[in-house]
Design a protein around this motif. Structure first.
Motif, PDB file in Angstrom:
ATOM      1  N   MET A   1       0.850  -1.155   0.000  1.00 15.34           N
ATOM      2  CA  MET A   1       0.000   0.000   0.000  1.00 15.34           C
ATOM      3  C   MET A   1       0.905   1.229   0.000  1.00 15.34           C
ATOM      4  O   MET A   1       1.884   1.285   0.736  1.00 15.34           O
ATOM      5  CB  MET A   1      -0.889  -0.006   1.245  1.00 15.34           C
ATOM      6  CG  MET A   1      -1.640   1.263   1.428  1.00 15.34           C
ATOM      7  SD  MET A   1      -2.837   1.264   2.770  1.00 15.34           S
ATOM      8  CE  MET A   1      -2.143   0.222   3.984  1.00 15.34           C
ATOM      9  N   ILE A   2       0.560   2.191  -0.818  1.00 15.27           N
ATOM     10  CA  ILE A   2       1.282   3.451  -0.874  1.00 15.27           C
ATOM     11  C   ILE A   2       0.301   4.564  -0.540  1.00 15.27           C
ATOM     12  O   ILE A   2      -0.765   4.651  -1.146  1.00 15.27           O
ATOM     13  CB  ILE A   2       1.900   3.694  -2.264  1.00 15.27           C
ATOM     14  CG1 ILE A   2       2.932   2.603  -2.564  1.00 15.27           C
ATOM     15  CG2 ILE A   2       2.532   5.084  -2.337  1.00 15.27           C
ATOM     16  CD1 ILE A   2       3.459   2.643  -3.979  1.00 15.27           C
ATOM     17  N   GLU A  46      -8.936  -6.480   2.893  1.00 14.91           N
ATOM     18  CA  GLU A  46     -10.341  -6.755   3.184  1.00 14.91           C
ATOM     19  C   GLU A  46     -11.180  -6.133   2.078  1.00 14.91           C
ATOM     20  O   GLU A  46     -11.134  -4.925   1.867  1.00 14.91           O
ATOM     21  CB  GLU A  46     -10.712  -6.146   4.532  1.00 14.91           C
ATOM     22  CG  GLU A  46     -12.111  -6.452   4.979  1.00 14.91           C
ATOM     23  CD  GLU A  46     -12.369  -5.970   6.403  1.00 14.91           C
ATOM     24  OE1 GLU A  46     -13.535  -5.660   6.686  1.00 14.91           O
ATOM     25  OE2 GLU A  46     -11.425  -5.908   7.205  1.00 14.91           O
ATOM     26  N   LEU A  47     -11.890  -6.947   1.346  1.00 21.03           N
ATOM     27  CA  LEU A  47     -12.795  -6.472   0.314  1.00 21.03           C
ATOM     28  C   LEU A  47     -14.196  -6.505   0.895  1.00 21.03           C
ATOM     29  O   LEU A  47     -14.611  -7.511   1.466  1.00 21.03           O
ATOM     30  CB  LEU A  47     -12.714  -7.380  -0.925  1.00 21.03           C
ATOM     31  CG  LEU A  47     -11.306  -7.561  -1.506  1.00 21.03           C
ATOM     32  CD1 LEU A  47     -11.325  -8.606  -2.604  1.00 21.03           C
ATOM     33  CD2 LEU A  47     -10.776  -6.241  -2.017  1.00 21.03           C
ATOM     34  N   THR A  69     -14.162   4.490   0.033  1.00 17.68           N
ATOM     35  CA  THR A  69     -13.099   5.022   0.876  1.00 17.68           C
ATOM     36  C   THR A  69     -12.026   3.969   1.060  1.00 17.68           C
ATOM     37  O   THR A  69     -12.276   2.775   0.892  1.00 17.68           O
ATOM     38  CB  THR A  69     -13.616   5.437   2.273  1.00 17.68           C
ATOM     39  OG1 THR A  69     -14.138   4.283   2.916  1.00 17.68           O
ATOM     40  CG2 THR A  69     -14.668   6.512   2.199  1.00 17.68           C
ATOM     41  N   LEU A  70     -10.859   4.419   1.423  1.00 19.69           N
ATOM     42  CA  LEU A  70      -9.785   3.524   1.819  1.00 19.69           C
ATOM     43  C   LEU A  70      -9.541   3.761   3.295  1.00 19.69           C
ATOM     44  O   LEU A  70      -9.522   4.901   3.758  1.00 19.69           O
ATOM     45  CB  LEU A  70      -8.511   3.823   1.029  1.00 19.69           C
ATOM     46  CG  LEU A  70      -8.589   3.536  -0.458  1.00 19.69           C
ATOM     47  CD1 LEU A  70      -7.317   4.012  -1.144  1.00 19.69           C
ATOM     48  CD2 LEU A  70      -8.795   2.051  -0.700  1.00 19.69           C
ATOM     49  N   ARG A  71      -9.397   2.683   4.022  1.00 13.67           N
ATOM     50  CA  ARG A  71      -9.158   2.784   5.457  1.00 13.67           C
ATOM     51  C   ARG A  71      -8.109   1.737   5.796  1.00 13.67           C
ATOM     52  O   ARG A  71      -8.168   0.613   5.328  1.00 13.67           O
ATOM     53  CB  ARG A  71     -10.468   2.510   6.201  1.00 13.67           C
ATOM     54  CG  ARG A  71     -10.340   2.610   7.686  1.00 13.67           C
ATOM     55  CD  ARG A  71     -11.695   2.540   8.388  1.00 13.67           C
ATOM     56  NE  ARG A  71     -12.331   1.260   8.220  1.00 13.67           N
ATOM     57  CZ  ARG A  71     -13.608   1.096   7.836  1.00 13.67           C
ATOM     58  NH1 ARG A  71     -14.357   2.123   7.573  1.00 13.67           N
ATOM     59  NH2 ARG A  71     -14.119  -0.102   7.713  1.00 13.67           N
ATOM     60  N   ILE A  72      -7.150   2.125   6.596  1.00 13.19           N
ATOM     61  CA  ILE A  72      -6.133   1.178   7.026  1.00 13.19           C
ATOM     62  C   ILE A  72      -6.550   0.634   8.391  1.00 13.19           C
ATOM     63  O   ILE A  72      -7.023   1.382   9.243  1.00 13.19           O
ATOM     64  CB  ILE A  72      -4.738   1.838   7.056  1.00 13.19           C
ATOM     65  CG1 ILE A  72      -3.658   0.826   7.385  1.00 13.19           C
ATOM     66  CG2 ILE A  72      -4.697   3.024   7.988  1.00 13.19           C
ATOM     67  CD1 ILE A  72      -2.251   1.368   7.236  1.00 13.19           C
ATOM     68  N   TRP A 115      -6.780   9.656   5.504  1.00  9.51           N
ATOM     69  CA  TRP A 115      -7.042   8.237   5.731  1.00  9.51           C
ATOM     70  C   TRP A 115      -7.640   8.017   7.116  1.00  9.51           C
ATOM     71  O   TRP A 115      -7.196   8.612   8.091  1.00  9.51           O
ATOM     72  CB  TRP A 115      -5.749   7.435   5.634  1.00  9.51           C
ATOM     73  CG  TRP A 115      -5.281   7.239   4.243  1.00  9.51           C
ATOM     74  CD1 TRP A 115      -4.867   8.211   3.368  1.00  9.51           C
ATOM     75  CD2 TRP A 115      -5.157   6.022   3.556  1.00  9.51           C
ATOM     76  NE1 TRP A 115      -4.505   7.652   2.185  1.00  9.51           N
ATOM     77  CE2 TRP A 115      -4.668   6.298   2.270  1.00  9.51           C
ATOM     78  CE3 TRP A 115      -5.422   4.705   3.902  1.00  9.51           C
ATOM     79  CZ2 TRP A 115      -4.433   5.309   1.324  1.00  9.51           C
ATOM     80  CZ3 TRP A 115      -5.174   3.717   2.959  1.00  9.51           C
ATOM     81  CH2 TRP A 115      -4.690   4.030   1.686  1.00  9.51           C
ATOM     82  N   GLN A 116      -8.627   7.124   7.177  1.00  5.04           N
ATOM     83  CA  GLN A 116      -9.123   6.686   8.467  1.00  5.04           C
ATOM     84  C   GLN A 116      -8.291   5.481   8.897  1.00  5.04           C
ATOM     85  O   GLN A 116      -7.931   4.644   8.078  1.00  5.04           O
ATOM     86  CB  GLN A 116     -10.591   6.279   8.369  1.00  5.04           C
ATOM     87  CG  GLN A 116     -11.513   7.432   8.088  1.00  5.04           C
ATOM     88  CD  GLN A 116     -12.967   6.991   8.074  1.00  5.04           C
ATOM     89  OE1 GLN A 116     -13.312   5.876   8.451  1.00  5.04           O
ATOM     90  NE2 GLN A 116     -13.830   7.887   7.635  1.00  5.04           N
ATOM     91  N   VAL A 117      -7.960   5.425  10.182  1.00  3.24           N
ATOM     92  CA  VAL A 117      -7.167   4.322  10.722  1.00  3.24           C
ATOM     93  C   VAL A 117      -8.004   3.624  11.780  1.00  3.24           C
ATOM     94  O   VAL A 117      -8.457   4.249  12.742  1.00  3.24           O
ATOM     95  CB  VAL A 117      -5.840   4.822  11.335  1.00  3.24           C
ATOM     96  CG1 VAL A 117      -5.046   3.650  11.912  1.00  3.24           C
ATOM     97  CG2 VAL A 117      -5.014   5.580  10.301  1.00  3.24           C
ATOM     98  N   THR A 118      -8.241   2.322  11.579  1.00  2.71           N
ATOM     99  CA  THR A 118      -8.939   1.509  12.564  1.00  2.71           C
ATOM    100  C   THR A 118      -7.893   0.720  13.338  1.00  2.71           C
ATOM    101  O   THR A 118      -7.043   0.057  12.749  1.00  2.71           O
ATOM    102  CB  THR A 118      -9.916   0.524  11.881  1.00  2.71           C
ATOM    103  OG1 THR A 118     -10.918   1.268  11.192  1.00  2.71           O
ATOM    104  CG2 THR A 118     -10.572  -0.401  12.896  1.00  2.71           C
ATOM    105  N   PHE A 119      -7.954   0.813  14.657  1.00  6.46           N
ATOM    106  CA  PHE A 119      -7.141  -0.039  15.519  1.00  6.46           C
ATOM    107  C   PHE A 119      -8.033  -1.194  15.954  1.00  6.46           C
ATOM    108  O   PHE A 119      -9.182  -0.974  16.345  1.00  6.46           O
ATOM    109  CB  PHE A 119      -6.672   0.720  16.760  1.00  6.46           C
ATOM    110  CG  PHE A 119      -5.812   1.909  16.467  1.00  6.46           C
ATOM    111  CD1 PHE A 119      -4.599   1.764  15.818  1.00  6.46           C
ATOM    112  CD2 PHE A 119      -6.203   3.178  16.851  1.00  6.46           C
ATOM    113  CE1 PHE A 119      -3.796   2.861  15.557  1.00  6.46           C
ATOM    114  CE2 PHE A 119      -5.410   4.283  16.604  1.00  6.46           C
ATOM    115  CZ  PHE A 119      -4.201   4.126  15.942  1.00  6.46           C
TER     116      PHE A 119
END
Length: 143
Positions: A1-2, A46-47, A69-72, A115-119
């Protein structure tokens, strides 16, 4: 991922210094041509359908964003601690730590570059999860 970002220093600070991802050597010429390659551990992709994304937003008590959206998502040992550590860097908390029905504790913050980041913190093993009702692979799931 970039992740392309206009505020490179902010992004490096967040992922390397705040979240503790080790940096590895990477090639880049001098000046504004900059890159930082950070070790993020084992990765998965995750699709998800829009319906599933809205379901997860609801479970995590996170705001719904219209459109793709893209979320890490980063696995952490302690979700509450990850949120606390990220807070001083100016990240907004989008969803507080919440125990999910799939036995994780999830929280979501606004990371750099939009970017949204999920922990997420696992509360059971993959083997335990695989034996529970509702957990399957897509090719075995009823449609």
């Amino acid at each position: 991922m970039i992740i392309e970002t206009d505020d490179f220093d902010e992004a490096v600070h967040f992922y390397r210094d705040v979240l503790g991802m080790p940096e590895q050597p990477a090639f880049a010429p001098d000046g504004e041509d900059r890159v930082s390659i950070l070790h993020a551990g084992i990765a998965t992709i995750e699709l998800a359908t829009p319906t599933h994304v809205r379901t997860i937003d609801a479970i995590e008590n996170a705001p719904t964003v219209e459109g793709p959206t893209l979320r890490i998502a980063l696995e952490v040992a302690d979700t509450a601690q990850a949120v606390a550590v990220s807070k001083p860097s100016g990240t907004g908390i989008l969803a507080p730590p919440t125990e999910t029905p799939f036995r994780t504790i999830n929280a979501r913050v606004q990371g750099p570059a939009g970017w949204q980041v999920t922990f997420f913190q696992e509360l059971e093993t993959l083997e335990q999860r695989s034996s529970r009702q509702g957990f399957s692979t897509d090719d075995r799931r009823a449609r």
